[in-house]
Every structure is written in C-alpha cells, then in structure tokens.
Design an enzyme around this catalytic site. Structure first.
Site, PDB file in Angstrom:
ATOM      1  NE  ARG A 131      42.943  46.793  32.964  1.00  0.00           N
ATOM      2  CZ  ARG A 131      42.875  47.517  34.059  1.00  0.00           C
ATOM      3  NH1 ARG A 131      41.703  47.720  34.657  1.00  0.00           N
ATOM      4  NH2 ARG A 131      43.939  48.059  34.583  1.00  0.00           N
TER       5      ARG A 131
ATOM      6  NE  ARG B  49      48.017  47.705  36.284  1.00  0.00           N
ATOM      7  CZ  ARG B  49      47.064  46.763  36.262  1.00  0.00           C
ATOM      8  NH1 ARG B  49      47.274  45.628  35.631  1.00  0.00           N
ATOM      9  NH2 ARG B  49      45.923  46.969  36.867  1.00  0.00           N
TER      10      ARG B  49
HETATM   11  P1  G5P Z   1      43.336  51.783  36.105  1.00  0.00           P
HETATM   12  O1  G5P Z   1      42.314  51.291  35.178  1.00  0.00           O
HETATM   13  O2  G5P Z   1      42.986  52.816  37.102  1.00  0.00           O
HETATM   14  P2  G5P Z   1      44.454  50.177  38.250  1.00  0.00           P
HETATM   15  O3  G5P Z   1      45.687  49.396  37.964  1.00  0.00           O
HETATM   16  O4  G5P Z   1      44.561  51.249  39.238  1.00  0.00           O
HETATM   17  O5  G5P Z   1      43.940  50.494  36.803  1.00  0.00           O
HETATM   18  P3  G5P Z   1      42.493  48.306  38.227  1.00  0.00           P
HETATM   19  O6  G5P Z   1      43.441  47.269  37.632  1.00  0.00           O
HETATM   20  O7  G5P Z   1      41.420  48.859  37.352  1.00  0.00           O
HETATM   21  O8  G5P Z   1      43.305  49.400  38.870  1.00  0.00           O
HETATM   22  P4  G5P Z   1      40.691  47.988  40.432  1.00  0.00           P
HETATM   23  O9  G5P Z   1      39.701  48.843  39.720  1.00  0.00           O
HETATM   24  O10 G5P Z   1      41.260  48.442  41.715  1.00  0.00           O
HETATM   25  O11 G5P Z   1      41.877  47.572  39.490  1.00  0.00           O
HETATM   26  O12 G5P Z   1      40.096  46.552  40.693  1.00  0.00           O
HETATM   27  P5  G5P Z   1      38.814  45.772  40.069  1.00  0.00           P
HETATM   28  O13 G5P Z   1      38.857  45.830  38.585  1.00  0.00           O
HETATM   29  O14 G5P Z   1      37.578  46.191  40.778  1.00  0.00           O
HETATM   30  O15 G5P Z   1      39.160  44.310  40.589  1.00  0.00           O
HETATM   31  C1  G5P Z   1      40.231  43.590  40.049  1.00  0.00           C
HETATM   32  C2  G5P Z   1      39.774  42.149  39.730  1.00  0.00           C
HETATM   33  O16 G5P Z   1      39.527  41.484  40.958  1.00  0.00           O
HETATM   34  C3  G5P Z   1      38.467  42.054  38.927  1.00  0.00           C
HETATM   35  O17 G5P Z   1      38.523  40.922  38.088  1.00  0.00           O
HETATM   36  C4  G5P Z   1      37.394  41.860  40.008  1.00  0.00           C
HETATM   37  O18 G5P Z   1      36.230  41.192  39.519  1.00  0.00           O
HETATM   38  C5  G5P Z   1      38.179  41.013  40.991  1.00  0.00           C
HETATM   39  N1  G5P Z   1      37.759  41.113  42.374  1.00  0.00           N
HETATM   40  C6  G5P Z   1      37.310  42.206  43.065  1.00  0.00           C
HETATM   41  N2  G5P Z   1      37.056  41.866  44.339  1.00  0.00           N
HETATM   42  C7  G5P Z   1      37.386  40.549  44.468  1.00  0.00           C
HETATM   43  C8  G5P Z   1      37.365  39.614  45.546  1.00  0.00           C
HETATM   44  O19 G5P Z   1      36.981  39.942  46.655  1.00  0.00           O
HETATM   45  N3  G5P Z   1      37.806  38.353  45.278  1.00  0.00           N
HETATM   46  C9  G5P Z   1      38.224  37.954  44.043  1.00  0.00           C
HETATM   47  N4  G5P Z   1      38.626  36.685  43.850  1.00  0.00           N
HETATM   48  N5  G5P Z   1      38.246  38.801  42.997  1.00  0.00           N
HETATM   49  C10 G5P Z   1      37.843  40.062  43.211  1.00  0.00           C
HETATM   50  O20 G5P Z   1      44.609  52.316  35.308  1.00  0.00           O
HETATM   51  C11 G5P Z   1      45.136  51.587  34.236  1.00  0.00           C
HETATM   52  C12 G5P Z   1      46.266  52.344  33.601  1.00  0.00           C
HETATM   53  O21 G5P Z   1      45.785  53.606  33.097  1.00  0.00           O
HETATM   54  C13 G5P Z   1      46.764  54.624  33.255  1.00  0.00           C
HETATM   55  C14 G5P Z   1      48.021  53.910  33.756  1.00  0.00           C
HETATM   56  O22 G5P Z   1      48.756  53.472  32.637  1.00  0.00           O
HETATM   57  C15 G5P Z   1      47.429  52.716  34.528  1.00  0.00           C
HETATM   58  O23 G5P Z   1      48.353  51.652  34.670  1.00  0.00           O
HETATM   59  N6  G5P Z   1      46.259  55.614  34.210  1.00  0.00           N
HETATM   60  C16 G5P Z   1      46.946  56.665  34.674  1.00  0.00           C
HETATM   61  N7  G5P Z   1      48.205  57.094  34.453  1.00  0.00           N
HETATM   62  C17 G5P Z   1      48.619  58.202  35.102  1.00  0.00           C
HETATM   63  N8  G5P Z   1      47.842  58.866  35.993  1.00  0.00           N
HETATM   64  C18 G5P Z   1      46.560  58.476  36.245  1.00  0.00           C
HETATM   65  N9  G5P Z   1      45.785  59.130  37.130  1.00  0.00           N
HETATM   66  C19 G5P Z   1      46.067  57.328  35.575  1.00  0.00           C
HETATM   67  N10 G5P Z   1      44.869  56.674  35.602  1.00  0.00           N
HETATM   68  C20 G5P Z   1      45.005  55.643  34.772  1.00  0.00           C
HETATM   69 MG    MG Z   2      39.657  49.797  37.811  1.00  0.00          MG
END
Ligand code: G5P
Ligand code: MG
Length: 217
Positions: A161, A172
């Site tokens: 991403r 973020r």
């Molecule tokens: P998103 O897409 O909502 P974020 O930033 O809230 O993005 P993101 O990055 O999608 O959240 P997540 O879903 O919380 O993270 O986490 P994930 O993808 O499951 O895990 C992250 C990584 O860690 C993955 O590679 C996973 O495999 C790994 N992982 C998980 N568990 C473990 C573990 O135990 N160990 C290890 N080593 N790894 C692990 O929003 C994106 C953008 O969209 C807009 C904004 O611009 C935002 O920045 N947006 C909005 N804007 C305004 N209002 C809203 N409501 C918006 N919604 C989206």
């Molecule tokens: Mg996510």
C-alpha cells in the site's frame, strides 16, 4: 443463534495496522457475518479509477482522512447493501462527526477496540502485502502467502500500500491519536465498547472469541 446475533451490527476500532483486517477476517469466517471495510472499499474505487476513487486517492496515499461529508454519504450507502444481515464495520467511523452520523441511522450493538502498542505497528507495516480485489492481507513475518507475491486463493499479484511508506504511516498514527481516539470515548459513553489488548493478533483472537461466542451461541 439469538435474534440479536442474526442482525448484529458490530464495529472494530483500532490504530492503523493494529490488526482490524486480520481479526475481521477471522470473525467473518467463524461467525459468518458481512465485513464492510471502508479502506478496502476506497482502495477498490481507486483501483477502478471511479470518480470517487479519483477524488479520494490523494488522501489515502498521504495517510490523511477523507473528508467527513464524502465518507458519511459513501459508507451509509454501502451499509444499505448489507441490510438484513449481521455486519462488522471496519475503518468507519474514524471521527466523532462520522460516529454521530452513523448512530442516527444505525445504532450499533457492540464495538471492539484493538489496543496494540505503536512500536509493534510500525514494525508490521513494512512487511504488509495486500490482494486489492478481496482486501486479503498478508505479512511476511506473520501470515506469509503460500507463494511469495501471490494471493493464496486467486494466485493474483499482491501489492504494497502507498500509505505504508514510513512518512504516511507516521501521519496516520498522528491523525489516529488526535482525531480518532475521541471516537473510542463516544462508544465508551454509550456503554458498548469492549477493549482487547495484545502485541499480536494471535494473542488478541482468543479474547475476541471469548467475548463473541456467547453472543452468537
Ligand atoms: P484503512 O484501510 O482503514 P487503517 O490505517 O485504519 O487503514 P489498516 O492499515 O488497514 O488500518 P488494520 O486493518 O488494522 O490496518 O491491520 P491489518 O491489515 O489486519 O494488519 C496490519 C499488518 O500486520 C498486516 O500485514 C497483517 O498481516 C499484519 N499482522 C496482523 N497481526 C499481526 C501479528 O500479530 N504479528 C505480525 N507480525 N503481523 C501481524 O484506511 C486507509 C485510508 O483510507 C481512508 C484514510 O485515508 C485512511 O488512511 N479512510 C478514511 N478516511 C476518513 N474516514 C474514514 N472512515 C476512512 N476509512 C478509510
Ligand atoms: Mg485494514
């Protein structure tokens, strides 16, 4: 299954990369409910170059929030398509304005908040790979794809991403701290917030199932 579970409206909150997508995909599989991820839906629009996609691309790439008036209209409309089914909303609401707007049209039943230390998060995003069409997410250290760079189910390409670049991740996390944290308070006051702490998703997952199993039994 209880009537409440059949129509459960749940939210999952947590900092960027706290594991919302990872835990959501396990919840969806185990309890057979719909996953509605605002980020996945926006990335899909960007990929397909729709007018919404063109409008929001800059915000996502820079790690900034899409303005409330765009997000509220978009997500409330998206929720219309899962009417009559239990759902789990991920990534929305992220501002108090969004939480208030959602509460007016769809008061939610439960809110799960993932609490993961920031230093763990910064480490994780470096190794994240995603399958854009499905939103499936991998991590080289944690849940690597069976074939490097390919989605397990479709064999299609995985991508990184643009907002996982260090400067966008920093942005973020700052926005999360200042703008999204008050959303937690909003649901705490409603008495429906449940927090799950841990450094890994495997540590958090049993706590989530211990909480959800009685609701879905
Ligand atoms: P998103 O897409 O909502 P974020 O930033 O809230 O993005 P993101 O990055 O999608 O959240 P997540 O879903 O919380 O993270 O986490 P994930 O993808 O499951 O895990 C992250 C990584 O860690 C993955 O590679 C996973 O495999 C790994 N992982 C998980 N568990 C473990 C573990 O135990 N160990 C290890 N080593 N790894 C692990 O929003 C994106 C953008 O969209 C807009 C904004 O611009 C935002 O920045 N947006 C909005 N804007 C305004 N209002 C809203 N409501 C918006 N919604 C989206
Ligand atoms: Mg996510």
């Amino acid at each position: 299954m209880t009537v409440k579970a059949k129509l459960l409206k749940a939210l999952i909150l947590g900092a960027p990369a706290s594991g919302k997508g990872t835990i959501s995909s396990r919840i969806v599989k185990k309890y057979n409910i719909e996953h509605v991820s605002s980020g996945d839906k926006l990335r899909d629009h960007i990929e397909k170059q729709t007018s919404l996609g063109k409008e929001v691309k800059k915000y996502l790439n820079e790690g900034k929030l899409v303005p409330d008036q765009v997000m509220i209209k978009f997500m409330i409309n998206e929720l219309g398509s899962v009417q009559g089914k239990p759902w789990l909303l991920d990534g929305f609401p992220r501002t108090v304005g969004q939480a208030e707007a959602l509460w007016k049209v769809q008061p939610v039943d439960v809110v799960l908040n993932l609490v993961v230390p920031f230093e763990v998060i910064i480490d994780r995003v470096k190794n994240r790979w995603v399958h854009l069409p499905s939103g499936r997410v991998y991590n080289i250290d944690f849940n690597a794809p069976k074939v490097a760079g390919k989605d397990d189910d479709t064999g299609e390409e995985l991508v990184q991403r643009p907002d996982d670049k260090p400067e966008a991740v920093q942005k973020r996390l700052e926005i999360y701290d200042s703008i999204t944290r008050p959303v937690i308070e909003f649901y705490k006051k409603k008495g429906i917030l449940k927090e799950f702490e841990g450094r890994t998703s495997d540590e958090i997952w049993p706590k989530v199932t211990a909480y959800l199993d009685p609701i879905f039994k």
